[in-house]
Design a protein around this motif. Structure first.
Motif, PDB file in Angstrom:
ATOM      1  N   ILE A   1      -6.782   9.929   5.233  1.00 32.01           N
ATOM      2  CA  ILE A   1      -6.728   8.323   4.950  1.00 32.01           C
ATOM      3  C   ILE A   1      -7.516   7.702   5.998  1.00 32.01           C
ATOM      4  CG2 ILE A   1      -5.078   6.682   5.024  1.00 32.01           C
ATOM      5  CD1 ILE A   1      -2.923   8.639   4.162  1.00 32.01           C
ATOM      6  N   ASN A   2      -8.183   6.699   5.579  1.00 33.29           N
ATOM      7  CA  ASN A   2      -9.048   5.623   6.320  1.00 33.29           C
ATOM      8  C   ASN A   2      -8.091   4.368   6.989  1.00 33.29           C
ATOM      9  OD1 ASN A   2     -10.975   4.102   7.696  1.00 33.29           O
ATOM     10  ND2 ASN A   2     -12.361   3.940   5.937  1.00 33.29           N
ATOM     11  N   VAL A   3      -7.776   4.513   7.841  1.00 36.83           N
ATOM     12  CA  VAL A   3      -6.730   3.477   8.500  1.00 36.83           C
ATOM     13  C   VAL A   3      -7.493   2.304   8.500  1.00 36.83           C
ATOM     14  CG1 VAL A   3      -5.287   2.671  10.570  1.00 36.83           C
ATOM     15  CG2 VAL A   3      -5.518   5.034   9.670  1.00 36.83           C
ATOM     16  N   ALA A   4      -8.545   1.743   8.723  1.00 36.21           N
ATOM     17  CA  ALA A   4      -9.287   0.576   8.700  1.00 36.21           C
ATOM     18  C   ALA A   4      -9.185  -0.204   7.374  1.00 36.21           C
ATOM     19  CB  ALA A   4     -10.926   1.033   9.084  1.00 36.21           C
ATOM     20  N   ASP A   5      -9.066   0.746   6.248  1.00 28.39           N
ATOM     21  CA  ASP A   5      -8.761   0.058   5.033  1.00 28.39           C
ATOM     22  C   ASP A   5      -7.393  -0.934   5.206  1.00 28.39           C
ATOM     23  OD1 ASP A   5     -11.181   1.115   4.162  1.00 28.39           O
ATOM     24  OD2 ASP A   5     -10.370   2.676   3.239  1.00 28.39           O
TER      25      ASP A   5
END
Length: 72
Positions: A2-6
């Protein structure tokens, strides 16, 4: 992974860099100890991580246990 920045723009409070690292580790590892010092936002990291995991349909129920002093 999962890309947290999104998800960062959706957080209620803008996270500090160390909090983004903590959230990233929490959502992408099955076992992880969040051992930050007192006052560095562990509760916020856990809440943000739970929101991300819920949005990703990986969890549907969360129980957060904390001392009364950290409740609003």
């Amino acid at each position: 992974m999962i890309n947290v920045a999104d998800y960062a723009p959706k957080f209620v409070l803008p996270p500090f860099q160390h909090q983004l690292v903590g959230v990233e580790r929490l959502v992408n590892h099955d076992y992880f100890g969040l051992l930050d010092e007192m006052g560095l936002g562990k509760s916020a990291q856990v809440i943000n991580s739970a929101c991300i995991l819920n949005a990703e349909k990986q969890i549907d129920v969360v129980l957060i246990v904390s001392p009364a002093s950290v409740r609003g």
